[in-house]
Design an enzyme around this catalytic site. Sequence first.
Site, mmCIF file in Angstrom:
data_model
loop_
_atom_site.group_PDB
_atom_site.id
_atom_site.type_symbol
_atom_site.label_atom_id
_atom_site.label_comp_id
_atom_site.label_asym_id
_atom_site.label_seq_id
_atom_site.Cartn_x
_atom_site.Cartn_y
_atom_site.Cartn_z
ATOM 1 C CG HIS A 77 7.050 -2.349 10.141
ATOM 2 N ND1 HIS A 77 6.907 -1.667 11.337
ATOM 3 C CD2 HIS A 77 6.539 -1.543 9.177
ATOM 4 C CE1 HIS A 77 6.296 -0.513 11.101
ATOM 5 N NE2 HIS A 77 6.075 -0.412 9.805
ATOM 6 C CG ASP A 101 7.205 1.262 3.873
ATOM 7 O OD1 ASP A 101 6.363 2.167 3.771
ATOM 8 O OD2 ASP A 101 7.732 0.940 4.958
#
Length: 428
Positions: free
Chosen positions: A307, A364
């Site tokens: 991330h 995600d």
Amino acid sequence: MSDSAKLSYKGQEYEFPVITGTENESAIEIGKLRDVSGLITLDPGYKNTGATKSAITFLDGEEGVLRYRGYRIEELSKKSTFLEVAYLLIYGELPTQAEYDAFTKEITLHTLVHEDIKKILAGFPSNAHPMGVLSSLICSLSAFYPDSLNPNQSEEEVNLSIVRLLAKMPTFAAWAFKNKMGHPVNYPDNSLDYCSNFLKMMFALPAETYEVDPIVATALDKLLILHADHEQNCSTSTVRMVGSSQASIYASISAGINALWGPLHGGANQSVIEMLEAIKADGGDAKKYLDKAKDKNDPFRLMGFGHRVYKNFDPRAKIIKQAADEVLGRLGVADPVLDIAKELEYAALNDQYFIDRKLYPNVDFYSGIIYRALGIPTDMFTVMFALGRLPGWIAQWKEMRENKEPIGRPRQVYVGATERDYTFINKR
């Protein structure tokens, strides 16, 4: 004496106050920089620029911390509900039972939308992207509720607009899906909770009975909580920027939806599924692509791992992994794409290469898997993201309004042509 920072430029020294937040984040306050020095700052993408002081969400990417109004995301996702979290974000405190009951009742009473909305929906082709449909329907609320255009609305009027948004967003999102599928729309069922009602509007068909799976509804509720706010990102900053012009809350939220639509912002979980489908199309050899990801000379990159903000781990990922496991176990979906996802997940959690580089499966990755298992098409993923992010956008818009923040107006460093004379076309 408070801290300050000094700037030296062309023999002059300028002093600016340093502001420290409640979590010891510090910032140089440069509001008077241009007035005193003639200078502005240049920060493309605003990576080092704080546009506001906010009391809504705290994020520490280095330590993997995410808190809404001081409450840890781990605790909220375990103990709370999406609507309770929405109340917390928007109004600053967790509601009492009476406040929560009144809040949810108001939302339930406003789930229906004006029948003329169906005329707008009918104007979209079935291949229209659901995000375009959603943003248009949300913006149209300014026409159905023209009082929202008044920048001097009372607190009661603002709250009514907030309730309408929270109530009608699931209806609009589900109708955008039905438009894409070419199916008749479903009306809200106010006997159901927020997520169960949304799932029924999404998947119920007139030819058969639909029963909401409580495990799926619970997983969706957690997903929405995890996406509810994430500090000053692209879409949130857009909502605040548009709202600073005193545009209506509906226009501001619609702008946020359009910002989220961009693949660099809201399209990450869609990219995960597209990557998995590409691996499947190439024979389904997950190891081959893991090796490609490790090869620094290979342009392939694993989507949904690591991330940009969370440098060590994403606190939302562990929560959503459990929800993903529960949904997959419950539905028993046989899908080669999801099998590839499990192989990649196992490697990322056990392979030292990925462990050393903090390339863990992120929110995600797991949200993409859940949506895939539920039968939601990839171009609806960002709509689901928007549904979850709505309370955060509302809270940010409301905070900006209550703080009476000035209209957003960034400056620039001009690098174009200097003054020149006009030449008539026959002499060019």
